[in-house]
Each structure stands twice: as structure tokens, then as C-alpha cells.
Design a protein around this motif. Sequence first.
Motif, PDB file in Angstrom:
ATOM      1  N   THR A 185       0.847  -1.178   0.000  1.00 21.11           N
ATOM      2  CA  THR A 185       0.000   0.000   0.000  1.00 21.11           C
ATOM      3  C   THR A 185       0.888   1.235   0.000  1.00 21.11           C
ATOM      4  O   THR A 185       1.755   1.383   0.866  1.00 21.11           O
ATOM      5  CB  THR A 185      -0.931   0.027   1.224  1.00 21.11           C
ATOM      6  OG1 THR A 185      -1.683  -1.186   1.276  1.00 21.11           O
ATOM      7  CG2 THR A 185      -1.885   1.206   1.149  1.00 21.11           C
ATOM      8  N   VAL A 186       0.659   2.118  -0.967  1.00 20.28           N
ATOM      9  CA  VAL A 186       1.521   3.277  -1.189  1.00 20.28           C
ATOM     10  C   VAL A 186       0.787   4.549  -0.798  1.00 20.28           C
ATOM     11  O   VAL A 186      -0.389   4.725  -1.137  1.00 20.28           O
ATOM     12  CB  VAL A 186       1.933   3.370  -2.677  1.00 20.28           C
ATOM     13  CG1 VAL A 186       2.857   4.565  -2.913  1.00 20.28           C
ATOM     14  CG2 VAL A 186       2.619   2.076  -3.116  1.00 20.28           C
ATOM     15  N   THR A 187       1.488   5.443  -0.100  1.00 25.29           N
ATOM     16  CA  THR A 187       0.986   6.795   0.136  1.00 25.29           C
ATOM     17  C   THR A 187       2.086   7.782  -0.229  1.00 25.29           C
ATOM     18  O   THR A 187       3.271   7.449  -0.224  1.00 25.29           O
ATOM     19  CB  THR A 187       0.574   7.006   1.605  1.00 25.29           C
ATOM     20  OG1 THR A 187       1.686   6.697   2.459  1.00 25.29           O
ATOM     21  CG2 THR A 187      -0.604   6.122   1.971  1.00 25.29           C
ATOM     22  N   GLY A 188       1.673   9.010  -0.524  1.00 24.70           N
ATOM     23  CA  GLY A 188       2.642  10.016  -0.955  1.00 24.70           C
ATOM     24  C   GLY A 188       3.184   9.680  -2.336  1.00 24.70           C
ATOM     25  O   GLY A 188       2.674   8.814  -3.039  1.00 24.70           O
ATOM     26  N   GLY A 189       4.213  10.387  -2.723  1.00 26.32           N
ATOM     27  CA  GLY A 189       4.841  10.062  -4.002  1.00 26.32           C
ATOM     28  C   GLY A 189       5.442  11.260  -4.699  1.00 26.32           C
ATOM     29  O   GLY A 189       4.735  12.236  -4.981  1.00 26.32           O
ATOM     30  N   VAL A 190       6.745  11.200  -4.954  1.00 23.41           N
ATOM     31  CA  VAL A 190       7.439  12.277  -5.651  1.00 23.41           C
ATOM     32  C   VAL A 190       7.407  12.008  -7.152  1.00 23.41           C
ATOM     33  O   VAL A 190       7.224  10.876  -7.586  1.00 23.41           O
ATOM     34  CB  VAL A 190       8.896  12.407  -5.150  1.00 23.41           C
ATOM     35  CG1 VAL A 190       8.925  12.704  -3.664  1.00 23.41           C
ATOM     36  CG2 VAL A 190       9.702  11.139  -5.467  1.00 23.41           C
ATOM     37  N   PRO A 191       7.571  13.037  -7.975  1.00 23.64           N
ATOM     38  CA  PRO A 191       7.562  12.822  -9.427  1.00 23.64           C
ATOM     39  C   PRO A 191       8.860  12.192  -9.907  1.00 23.64           C
ATOM     40  O   PRO A 191       9.863  12.152  -9.183  1.00 23.64           O
ATOM     41  CB  PRO A 191       7.410  14.248  -9.987  1.00 23.64           C
ATOM     42  CG  PRO A 191       8.024  15.120  -8.940  1.00 23.64           C
ATOM     43  CD  PRO A 191       7.708  14.473  -7.629  1.00 23.64           C
ATOM     44  N   GLY A 192       8.823  11.724 -11.151  1.00 26.50           N
ATOM     45  CA  GLY A 192      10.025  11.174 -11.768  1.00 26.50           C
ATOM     46  C   GLY A 192      10.877  12.262 -12.399  1.00 26.50           C
ATOM     47  O   GLY A 192      10.641  13.462 -12.211  1.00 26.50           O
ATOM     48  N   TRP A 193      11.872  11.821 -13.176  1.00 27.20           N
ATOM     49  CA  TRP A 193      12.803  12.722 -13.859  1.00 27.20           C
ATOM     50  C   TRP A 193      12.399  12.826 -15.324  1.00 27.20           C
ATOM     51  O   TRP A 193      12.225  11.809 -16.000  1.00 27.20           O
ATOM     52  CB  TRP A 193      14.225  12.201 -13.738  1.00 27.20           C
ATOM     53  CG  TRP A 193      14.713  12.147 -12.325  1.00 27.20           C
ATOM     54  CD1 TRP A 193      14.491  11.138 -11.415  1.00 27.20           C
ATOM     55  CD2 TRP A 193      15.473  13.149 -11.634  1.00 27.20           C
ATOM     56  NE1 TRP A 193      15.077  11.452 -10.215  1.00 27.20           N
ATOM     57  CE2 TRP A 193      15.689  12.668 -10.313  1.00 27.20           C
ATOM     58  CE3 TRP A 193      16.009  14.383 -12.003  1.00 27.20           C
ATOM     59  CZ2 TRP A 193      16.412  13.393  -9.372  1.00 27.20           C
ATOM     60  CZ3 TRP A 193      16.719  15.102 -11.052  1.00 27.20           C
ATOM     61  CH2 TRP A 193      16.922  14.618  -9.759  1.00 27.20           C
ATOM     62  N   SER A 194      12.263  14.041 -15.806  1.00 25.91           N
ATOM     63  CA  SER A 194      11.896  14.251 -17.212  1.00 25.91           C
ATOM     64  C   SER A 194      13.102  14.005 -18.106  1.00 25.91           C
ATOM     65  O   SER A 194      14.259  14.015 -17.654  1.00 25.91           O
ATOM     66  CB  SER A 194      11.391  15.676 -17.416  1.00 25.91           C
ATOM     67  OG  SER A 194      12.453  16.613 -17.258  1.00 25.91           O
ATOM     68  N   ALA A 195      12.828  13.813 -19.376  1.00 23.45           N
ATOM     69  CA  ALA A 195      13.916  13.648 -20.343  1.00 23.45           C
ATOM     70  C   ALA A 195      14.818  14.879 -20.352  1.00 23.45           C
ATOM     71  O   ALA A 195      16.046  14.771 -20.488  1.00 23.45           O
ATOM     72  CB  ALA A 195      13.339  13.388 -21.732  1.00 23.45           C
ATOM     73  N   GLU A 196      14.232  16.047 -20.182  1.00 22.91           N
ATOM     74  CA  GLU A 196      15.035  17.276 -20.145  1.00 22.91           C
ATOM     75  C   GLU A 196      15.956  17.287 -18.931  1.00 22.91           C
ATOM     76  O   GLU A 196      17.135  17.655 -19.024  1.00 22.91           O
ATOM     77  CB  GLU A 196      14.118  18.498 -20.116  1.00 22.91           C
ATOM     78  CG  GLU A 196      14.867  19.828 -20.127  1.00 22.91           C
ATOM     79  CD  GLU A 196      13.921  21.021 -20.133  1.00 22.91           C
ATOM     80  OE1 GLU A 196      14.419  22.166 -20.127  1.00 22.91           O
ATOM     81  OE2 GLU A 196      12.690  20.808 -20.137  1.00 22.91           O
TER      82      GLU A 196
END
Length: 329
Positions: A108-119
Amino acid sequence: MSEAIRPGPRRLGVLGTLVRDTIRHPGLSRPVRAWGGVAYALAALDAVLPPGWILVPVVKIGGDLFAEARAYLRSFARIGDMTFARRAPQANNRVELVYSTPSDRVETVTGGVPGWSAEELGEFLPGFDALYVNFVAGRELDPEGARRIRDEFAGPCHADLHSLFLDLRSDGHRRPRHLPKGEDWAGSFDTVQMNRDEFALFRGGAEDPPGAVAGALAARAAMLVVTLGADGAEIMTAGGPRGTVETERVPVRAGPAPGDPTGCGDIWGATFFAGLLGGAGPAVAVARAHRMARAKLGSSGPDEFRASLAAAEPHSLAAAEPLSFSRPM
């Protein structure tokens, strides 16, 4: 073409997600709360990375745990650059792992940071000599970012595709899924890691497993490795013309062992890739990865694992020459 040699230590970028885990396992007397995710890979790499290499974590950390996480990362002896341990405004990833058997679990997951864009990848890819990517959350990279690594990164790179094979439901539970365009994902890296269940999803029910990986091996991938738990691992490589695939099974010689399996796959992949970077052949690197992953079963959380390594001399994976990867022109 020979690559220019940068002065100073060689730099291994470690791209993944740092997670706060709560582990509930039938073999534990109480829940374990500890750092998890890419922390397991860092623990293994800290112990077995060949001499002359440093670790550079590429992680986005939630603002609620940023100071604590940065202090934790500094505890690893081989981390030599914290430039890409970046603060994100979101709450950090937290995962509760509840085991119903010694190996089956619900996450079970809570929270979450974004990934890294190609840029964003353009900020650090040119500065790395090798790259280890661990899809802990499943959103560390998007397809465009994976393609940029495939097309622009010259050094060896390894990817554990793990959470790309998991859907995240609205209630925070993860469930297995078929990976759309799986061959494109796998074909973006030199060596690719999956476990038995993930490989079944990758091949989409095909009766001919080698035929399911031929597309990835025809792109950048030089090797797909499928971990099989106590049954060892299978190494799949291109066998020659007409898209044939060769498979080699490397058993676990010590046999099965009890314990908490959380993080074993991450430790396995990090040890395997470190072995390749040190010049070990694939079968030798797999055998060393088996030993390290098996050793993890006796501990819960990366810090207990690190303490167990400190109490025993780890296997050296150093070798005189790095492994060369041949890629299609």
C-alpha cells in the motif's frame, strides 16, 4: 571509438526512489519501519562497488523527509556527490508491505514524488560513467526519458524494471499489470532485470519466452536476466542471426533460506551490475548476486543488512578491466 577518460574517480549514477517502509512479515516479532526502495541497492553498492568508483544518488525526496533523507544518504561511505538528491514539494513515498506468507505480500503506497523528465536527464547523464536505474515507484522515468538514455548515454547501464509491472490503484494498493511497449523499455538499457512473475507479464503469455525478448535484444539491450528466487536466475542474450536467443541458468548453490525477502531483488541487481563493472563475466556476477541476496534474508531493512555486512568481509567484485558492452550500430 574510445571514450575520453575523465580524471578522478568513476561515477555511477543511481537513479531510484527513497521510500519509508513499514514491513509486516510473519517471521518478525514486530513491524519494522526503515528506509527502503533504492536504499537497498545503495547498501549493496556501498559494500561491493569496485575500487575507483563513487556513487551519485539521483533521487527526488519529499519535503517532509528531505533533511532526514539527506542525512541518511550521507551515511553511505561511497556516495561522493549529493548534487542530484533533490527536494520535491510532494510528500515522500511511503509503503506498507504486509506479507501473508514468507514471500507473498500486499503493498500500500501513500505520498509520491515525481520522476525525472527527459530534459532533466540532460543535467547529469554526461557526467556519469555508468548508470543504475531502479524502478522502485514505477515513475522514475517516462518512455521519453528511457529513450534518451538509449540514444545518448554512452556508458553501461542497468535497469531493474520491477514496479513498471505494477498498477497503482486509487486506494494505494499495487496490482500486477502487463507493461505496454515492454520491449521498448527493456531495449533502452544494456542489462535488464525482472523476476519470474514480471517476466511472465513481459512476455504477455507467449509460449516461447526467448521469442518474447528478441525485440529488446535487437535494440540496446545486451542481456536480460530473470531472477527465480531459490531456483537461481536465467541469463538471456542474443545468440546470433535471425533473432535467436541463448539462455543460461545459474543456480543458487546454497539452496533456499528463510527470512524477510524485502529488498532482495534490489540487492541482487546492484551486486550483479557491480560485478559487471568490475569485469566479472555474467555467470560469475549472477552467482555473487545470489550470495548477497541470500545474505539479506537474515535481516530486515537496509540498515540491519549493512550491519551484517560490516560484521563479515564482503565478497570483492573488483577486476582489472571493466566489461565492454557491444551494441547494434
